[in-house]
Write a protein that holds these residues in place. Structure first.
Motif, PDB file in Angstrom:
ATOM      1  N   GLU A   1       5.065  21.604  -0.413  1.00 59.04           N
ATOM      2  CA  GLU A   1       6.000  20.749   0.924  1.00 59.04           C
ATOM      3  C   GLU A   1       5.099  20.112   1.918  1.00 59.04           C
ATOM      4  N   SER A   2       4.345  20.007   1.631  1.00 57.08           N
ATOM      5  CA  SER A   2       3.810  18.748   2.668  1.00 57.08           C
ATOM      6  C   SER A   2       3.652  17.645   2.082  1.00 57.08           C
ATOM      7  N   ALA A   3       3.170  17.388   0.757  1.00 56.71           N
ATOM      8  CA  ALA A   3       3.391  16.582  -0.163  1.00 56.71           C
ATOM      9  C   ALA A   3       4.268  15.929  -0.033  1.00 56.71           C
ATOM     10  N   GLU A   4       5.653  16.847  -0.600  1.00 54.31           N
ATOM     11  CA  GLU A   4       7.045  16.149  -0.531  1.00 54.31           C
ATOM     12  C   GLU A   4       7.077  14.890   0.537  1.00 54.31           C
ATOM     13  N   ARG A   5       6.746  16.159   2.381  1.00 55.65           N
ATOM     14  CA  ARG A   5       7.366  15.336   2.619  1.00 55.65           C
ATOM     15  C   ARG A   5       6.966  14.051   3.348  1.00 55.65           C
ATOM     16  N   ALA A   6       5.367  14.229   2.903  1.00 56.31           N
ATOM     17  CA  ALA A   6       4.785  12.554   3.134  1.00 56.31           C
ATOM     18  C   ALA A   6       5.577  11.980   2.274  1.00 56.31           C
ATOM     19  N   VAL A   7       5.641  12.242   0.812  1.00 56.18           N
ATOM     20  CA  VAL A   7       6.178  11.099   0.249  1.00 56.18           C
ATOM     21  C   VAL A   7       7.578  10.540   0.909  1.00 56.18           C
ATOM     22  N   LYS A   8       7.920  11.501   1.395  1.00 54.90           N
ATOM     23  CA  LYS A   8       9.219  10.954   1.726  1.00 54.90           C
ATOM     24  C   LYS A   8       9.575   9.969   3.071  1.00 54.90           C
ATOM     25  N   LEU A   9       8.030  10.094   3.794  1.00 53.52           N
ATOM     26  CA  LEU A   9       7.728   9.885   5.673  1.00 53.52           C
ATOM     27  C   LEU A   9       7.337   7.918   4.521  1.00 53.52           C
TER      28      LEU A   9
ATOM     29  N   VAL B   1       0.910  -1.153  -0.078  1.00 54.37           N
ATOM     30  CA  VAL B   1      -0.187  -0.381   0.200  1.00 54.37           C
ATOM     31  C   VAL B   1       1.262   1.347  -0.046  1.00 54.37           C
ATOM     32  N   LEU B   2       1.681   1.116   0.634  1.00 56.33           N
ATOM     33  CA  LEU B   2       3.178   2.460   0.823  1.00 56.33           C
ATOM     34  C   LEU B   2       3.694   2.329  -0.401  1.00 56.33           C
ATOM     35  N   ARG B   3       3.368   1.741  -1.121  1.00 52.35           N
ATOM     36  CA  ARG B   3       5.259   1.250  -2.899  1.00 52.35           C
ATOM     37  C   ARG B   3       4.398   2.060  -3.860  1.00 52.35           C
ATOM     38  N   HIS B   4       2.334   1.699  -3.989  1.00 52.24           N
ATOM     39  CA  HIS B   4       2.152   1.571  -4.692  1.00 52.24           C
ATOM     40  C   HIS B   4       1.008   2.871  -4.372  1.00 52.24           C
ATOM     41  N   ASP B   5       0.036   2.390  -3.778  1.00 51.01           N
ATOM     42  CA  ASP B   5      -1.325   3.180  -3.303  1.00 51.01           C
ATOM     43  C   ASP B   5      -1.373   5.282  -2.847  1.00 51.01           C
ATOM     44  N   ILE B   6      -0.468   5.165  -1.703  1.00 49.16           N
ATOM     45  CA  ILE B   6      -0.369   6.311  -0.711  1.00 49.16           C
ATOM     46  C   ILE B   6       0.022   7.115  -1.536  1.00 49.16           C
ATOM     47  N   ARG B   7       1.412   5.710  -2.426  1.00 43.20           N
ATOM     48  CA  ARG B   7       2.560   7.010  -3.282  1.00 43.20           C
ATOM     49  C   ARG B   7       2.144   7.499  -3.989  1.00 43.20           C
ATOM     50  N   ASN B   8       1.149   6.783  -5.342  1.00 39.13           N
ATOM     51  CA  ASN B   8       0.586   7.339  -6.391  1.00 39.13           C
ATOM     52  C   ASN B   8      -0.144   8.550  -5.907  1.00 39.13           C
ATOM     53  N   GLU B   9      -0.641   8.479  -4.937  1.00 37.85           N
ATOM     54  CA  GLU B   9      -2.170   9.593  -5.006  1.00 37.85           C
ATOM     55  C   GLU B   9      -1.355  10.767  -3.933  1.00 37.85           C
ATOM     56  N   LEU B  10       0.255  10.824  -3.727  1.00 35.45           N
ATOM     57  CA  LEU B  10       0.741  11.640  -3.258  1.00 35.45           C
ATOM     58  C   LEU B  10       1.361  12.524  -4.487  1.00 35.45           C
ATOM     59  N   GLN B  11       1.282  11.793  -5.405  1.00 35.71           N
ATOM     60  CA  GLN B  11       2.038  12.180  -6.641  1.00 35.71           C
ATOM     61  C   GLN B  11       1.142  12.821  -7.358  1.00 35.71           C
ATOM     62  N   LEU B  12      -0.606  12.518  -6.991  1.00 36.36           N
ATOM     63  CA  LEU B  12      -1.426  13.314  -8.323  1.00 36.36           C
ATOM     64  C   LEU B  12      -1.620  14.348  -7.882  1.00 36.36           C
ATOM     65  N   VAL B  13      -1.587  14.679  -5.689  1.00 35.18           N
ATOM     66  CA  VAL B  13      -1.402  15.997  -5.435  1.00 35.18           C
ATOM     67  C   VAL B  13      -1.214  16.819  -5.882  1.00 35.18           C
ATOM     68  N   THR B  14       0.552  16.484  -5.551  1.00 38.09           N
ATOM     69  CA  THR B  14       1.757  17.510  -6.250  1.00 38.09           C
ATOM     70  C   THR B  14       1.235  17.916  -7.938  1.00 38.09           C
ATOM     71  N   ALA B  15       1.050  16.561  -8.820  1.00 33.00           N
ATOM     72  CA  ALA B  15       0.805  17.048 -10.171  1.00 33.00           C
ATOM     73  C   ALA B  15       0.379  18.372 -10.009  1.00 33.00           C
ATOM     74  N   TYR B  16      -1.192  18.052  -9.432  1.00 35.40           N
ATOM     75  CA  TYR B  16      -2.245  19.029  -9.184  1.00 35.40           C
ATOM     76  C   TYR B  16      -1.710  20.749  -8.224  1.00 35.40           C
ATOM     77  N   ALA B  17      -1.429  20.574  -7.670  1.00 38.99           N
ATOM     78  CA  ALA B  17      -0.423  21.275  -7.358  1.00 38.99           C
ATOM     79  C   ALA B  17       0.563  22.505  -8.240  1.00 38.99           C
ATOM     80  N   ASN B  18       1.422  21.789  -8.477  1.00 36.65           N
ATOM     81  CA  ASN B  18       2.444  22.689  -9.757  1.00 36.65           C
ATOM     82  C   ASN B  18       1.232  22.646 -10.772  1.00 36.65           C
ATOM     83  N   THR B  19      -0.240  22.503 -11.011  1.00 31.40           N
ATOM     84  CA  THR B  19      -0.734  22.765 -11.877  1.00 31.40           C
ATOM     85  C   THR B  19      -0.980  24.283 -11.342  1.00 31.40           C
ATOM     86  N   ILE B  20      -1.271  24.125 -10.302  1.00 30.62           N
ATOM     87  CA  ILE B  20      -2.441  25.529  -9.462  1.00 30.62           C
ATOM     88  C   ILE B  20      -1.369  26.357  -9.499  1.00 30.62           C
ATOM     89  N   ALA B  21      -0.775  26.282  -9.146  1.00 30.83           N
ATOM     90  CA  ALA B  21       1.427  27.233  -9.088  1.00 30.83           C
ATOM     91  C   ALA B  21       1.694  28.359 -10.076  1.00 30.83           C
TER      92      ALA B  21
END
Length: 487
Positions: A316-324, A280-300
């Motif tokens: 920043e929070s999404a990046e920290r969450a990915v590292k976590l 779940v950590l390797r795929h599902d949650i990481r994929n969702e966080l990457q999606l959040v980051t992508a949308y945030a980059n678009t909005i920025a």
């Protein structure tokens, strides 16, 4: 007719009779009822070391062990009461050299006499047999002590051979077996495994017993048997006992491993659950966080002012969450690591790969590699990258200099390779040099720098290595990792 039979009966010449008496291992003695010796055969020289003449006229009781005289006297009295019934007695007799030997004697009236004044004693040295008997009795006492006090359950099985098959019947259970199972020797004794455990389980038990008999050697296996107290898991060892090349008995030693088995099953379930969490950590949650980051980059690219600040916080929070999630994923990998799966790893390739990755993400940091890395391989696995990646990023993130500097050196010892990661940061106080790895207070609330260093310490421990901290000069810290070389 009688004269004819007498004429045809075999008779030995007197000389041959004499030779038989002299060469016999038995001692022939003629005594009076009071024990006075009137004759003793020449074999007394070989057995007891006396000349026959030395014993003529002597009282036999005087040569016996004092503790045995009464028993011998009782045998003489019994013969006097019933002259037709020979008496047998075992007694200790003093040899000519002063030592004692055990004598087995048969006492009877002298043939052809009715006055009871002549008694024939045939005796032989049974010292060796008595010694063996005493040894067997000692072993039997030790065996009983072992049987009654050992914690493992012990059982004895009789083996009966027939032309068609082999039959097994229980003979005895140790007290520990009885207390563990709730069964008794009386319930077991004389019964077959099928009679005790039922047809299906009994057949499985007999199959193991038969395997032990056919191999004629000890075997070990695990089994589950129904008992009055519930099903018990056993680690069982069978040892065959043979007589004349044929197994006549099986000694079984069984250890109750029910709790251990249940614990292993629980660990297996936990490992399975941890493996699912890892996925779940390797795929599902990481994929969702990457999606959040992508949308945030678009909005920025479309907002400004306070809205841009909010978006940057999301990034920043999404990046920290990915590292976590990456650290949590690595930790689950550590928990699932089987030390038997460690292998040779090329340390030079690992360090080059990690240095290249950290340099690409931290272009503002000076990262140097001093000297060359030994070409030897170390004992590790694919998680070795995480050890040095965490040490390097830790040196960067906790550096208070305008220009962070990190250097990596590797040196070779007789049985290991030592890697040093040095930085020019604030250093680590002596009071925190151990707790920084989260020892004793693991987790996000650790007084150390977080899960990364705890992960480093855990992995190095799995590899059979060591990790510690030294002071750098003029300031900073050196994280030292020692890994075992593969010889």
């Amino acid at each position: 007719m009688a004269d004819s039979e007498q004429a045809n009966s075999p008779e030995l010449p007197l000389e041959e009779y004499r030779m038989l008496v002299e060469c016999s291992n038995d001692i022939a003695t003629i005594t009076k009822p009071n024990g006075e010796i009137t004759y003793v055969s020449p074999s007394v020289r070989r057995v007891l070391g006396y000349e026959p003449e030395e014993l003529i006229g002597e009282i036999g009781y005087d040569y016996q062990h004092p503790s045995d005289c009464e028993r011998t006297a009782e045998a003489f009295e019994a013969l006097e009461a019933d002259p037709e019934t020979p008496q047998a007695v075992e007694t200790r007799f003093r040899r000519a050299d002063g030592s004692w030997c055990w004598i087995e004697a048969t006492i009877r009236k002298y043939p052809g006499t009715d006055d009871g004044q002549r008694i024939l004693v045939n005796s032989r040295d049974v010292t060796g047999r008595k010694r063996r008997d005493e040894e067997m009795q000692t072993l039997a006492r030790e065996y009983r002590t072992l049987l009654e006090n050992v914690q493992d359950a012990i059982f004895l099985v009789g083996v009966e051979h027939s032309e068609r098959d082999v039959e097994f019947r229980f003979e005895r259970l140790s007290p520990s077996y009885e207390s563990t199972t709730g069964l008794t020797t009386e319930e077991f004794k004389g019964k077959t495994p099928r009679e005790v455990f039922g047809e299906e389980v009994g057949a499985e038990v007999e199959a193991n017993y038969r395997r032990c008999v056919e191999r004629c050697e000890p075997i070990t296996y695990q089994e589950e048997l129904p008992m009055p107290e519930g099903t018990i898991a056993w680690q069982t060892k069978l040892a065959p006992v043979g007589v004349s090349g044929e197994v006549s008995q099986i000694i079984g030693i069984a250890r109750n491993i029910t709790e251990l088995r249940d614990h292993e099953q629980q660990l297996t379930e936990q490992r399975d659950n941890l493996d699912i969490l890892n996925q779940v950590l390797r795929h599902d949650i990481r994929n969702e966080l990457q999606l959040v980051t992508a949308y945030a980059n678009t909005i920025a690219d479309r907002v400004e002012g306070d809205d841009l600040t909010y978006v940057e916080t999301i990034q920043e929070s999404a990046e920290r969450a990915v590292k976590l999630t990456e650290t949590a994923r690595d930790m689950s990998e550590v928990m699932l690591t089987d030390t038997s799966n460690l292998r040779e790893v090329d340390l030079q390739i690992v360090l080059n790969r990690v240095l290249r990755d950290v340099r690409s993400t931290h272009s503002d940091v000076i990262i140097t590699e001093e000297g060359s890395v030994p070409s030897d391989t170390v004992l590790a696995n694919d998680m070795l990258d995480s050890v040095f990646h965490n040490l390097l990023t830790n040196a960067v993130h906790h550096n208070d200099q305008d220009v962070p500097e990190v250097s990596v050196t590797a040196s070779e010892r007789e049985d290991s390779i030592v890697v040093r990661v040095a930085d020019n940061g604030p250093g680590v106080p002596d009071s925190q040099k151990e707790t920084v790895f989260g020892k004793g207070e693991r987790g996000l609330d650790s007084p150390g720098t977080g899960l990364g260093l705890y992960l480093v310490e855990s992995l190095v421990d799995i590899y059979g290595g060591d990790v510690w901290i030294e002071d750098n000069e003029p300031h900073g810290a050196i994280f030292v990792v020692e890994l075992r070389k593969v010889q």
